[in-house]
Design an enzyme around this catalytic site. Structure first.
Site, PDB file in Angstrom:
ATOM      1  NE  ARG A 229      -4.355  -0.914  -0.037  1.00  0.00           N
ATOM      2  CZ  ARG A 229      -4.593  -1.896  -0.912  1.00  0.00           C
ATOM      3  NH1 ARG A 229      -3.670  -2.271  -1.774  1.00  0.00           N
ATOM      4  NH2 ARG A 229      -5.770  -2.512  -0.928  1.00  0.00           N
ATOM      5  CG  HIS A 277      -3.176  -0.003  -6.717  1.00  0.00           C
ATOM      6  ND1 HIS A 277      -3.475   0.606  -5.527  1.00  0.00           N
ATOM      7  CD2 HIS A 277      -3.430  -1.324  -6.513  1.00  0.00           C
ATOM      8  CE1 HIS A 277      -3.900  -0.288  -4.652  1.00  0.00           C
ATOM      9  NE2 HIS A 277      -3.879  -1.488  -5.235  1.00  0.00           N
TER      10      HIS A 277
END
Ligand code: NDP
Ligand code: OXD
Length: 314
Positions: A229, A277
């Protein structure tokens, strides 16, 4: 019995269509067309807005469209119902592909070769180490980290892992907790981060940590790969470490702010690989099958799988 699909970023209609195809009996609604909110027992979500889930009075279970659940736990008004995260062999396989690709990419100095190709230079670093001379450290030995670590070991790398609780995995040197961190970093040439974002991991990948990585490796310097993350990393510290040589290169799939702003120097840094991502994207069909299986089990009084521990935050 109704299920509400709520998604910002992933197309909610795709999920709704799949769910309806797989179970024509299920009443599937797509936010913001929730209808009578008291009908809704299940919610399948990605980045739900603050307070929305608390406004569903008969909600039984929340399903995350992804493996990570920080996008749900950030809601300060989260209702007290089980939160189930997505665990799936396809998701795991894709993450392992990403990790192996980027480990090999930096180990085999592909950033340098791409530059030499642009300059039409035939240069060879004949002293490149073999995989068995390169030490990989995987932070987070959960579903994703464990698989990536095992596959990297099969490629011949020296693999260690670091997690919150101690583990014993054949062929992988396991370190745990604050006590094991320094020794883990000191033997790591390529650091792979697959940690969730929690209050404990926020800002964890910072200058101090980079300075603790191995200085005696066979590569020109330590490498960071983060597909966990973005808020686990401090981007200003990554840039500073790349510029002063503390880090040699980085592959980043996740960012403090997503999409990565055009103004970020990471986009153009010569030692950084940026991906949007997408290290491992949840497959719509697999998510829907998973959710429907879990609902069937739940309705039959059987336990839900992969329920998040709200205290730990993952
Ligand atoms: P898991 O919950 O299975 O594993 C999490 C791991 O992190 C565990 O080993 C856990 O330790 C460890 N951990 C958590 N907190 C700490 C801490 N404070 N100190 C040390 N170790 C810690 O998650 P997954 O492997 O399924 O997924 C990991 C993350 O990957 C997700 O949370 C998500 O953020 C990210 N992800 C990114 C994707 C992408 O496309 N970029 C796609 C999918 C997921 P322990 O084993 O002791 O509990
Ligand atoms: C996930 C993600 O958490 O895609 O699954 O980031």
């Amino acid at each position: 019995m109704s299920l509400l699909v709520v998604s910002e970023g992933m197309d909610p209609d795709c999920f709704a269509k799949e769910l309806r195809q797989l179970d024509s009996e299920l009443d599937v609604r797509v936010w913001p067309d929730a209808g009578d909110r008291s009908d809704i027992r299940y919610a399948l979500v990605w980045k739900p807005e603050e307070g929305l889930l608390a406004s569903l009075p008969n909600l039984d279970v929340i399903f995350s469209m992804g493996a990570g659940v920080d996008h749900v736990l950030r809601d300060q008004q989260l209702p007290d119902v089980p939160l189930v995260r997505f665990v799936d062999p396809n998701l795991t396989m894709r993450m392992t592909e990403y990790v192996c690709l980027h480990v090999l990419f930096h180990h085999r100095r592909m950033l340098d070769y791409a530059e030499l190709q642009r300059e039409k230079k035939w240069t060879d670093w004949s002293q490149q180490p073999g995989a068995n001379e390169v030490r990989i450290g995987v932070m987070g030995l959960g579903v994703l980290g464990m698989d990536a670590a095992e596959k990297l070991r099969m490629l011949g790398y020296q693999v260690a892992g670091w997690s919150r609780s101690p583990k014993d995995i054949e062929g992988i040197d396991c370190f745990a907790g604050a006590d094991g961190l320094d020794a883990f970093l000191a033997r790591t040439d390529i650091l792979v981060c697959l940690l969730p974002h929690t209050p404990d991991t926020e800002g964890f990948l910072n200058s101090q940590l980079f300075a603790s990585l191995a200085q005696d490796g066979q590569l020109p310097g330590p490498v960071l790969i983060n597909a966990g993350r973005g808020r686990v990393q401090v981007e200003a510290d990554i840039l500073a470490a790349l510029d002063d040589g503390t880090l040699w290169a980085a592959s980043l799939d996740v960012f403090e702010e997503e999409p990565l702003p055009a103004s970020s120097p990471l986009w153009t840094h010569p030692r950084v690989v940026v991906t949007p991502h997408n290290a491992s994207i949840s497959d719509d069909r697999a998510v829907c099958r998973y959710v429907l299986d879990q609902i069937t089990q739940h309705e039959a009084g059987k336990p839900l799988q992969n329920v998040v521990d709200l205290k730990r935050g993952y």
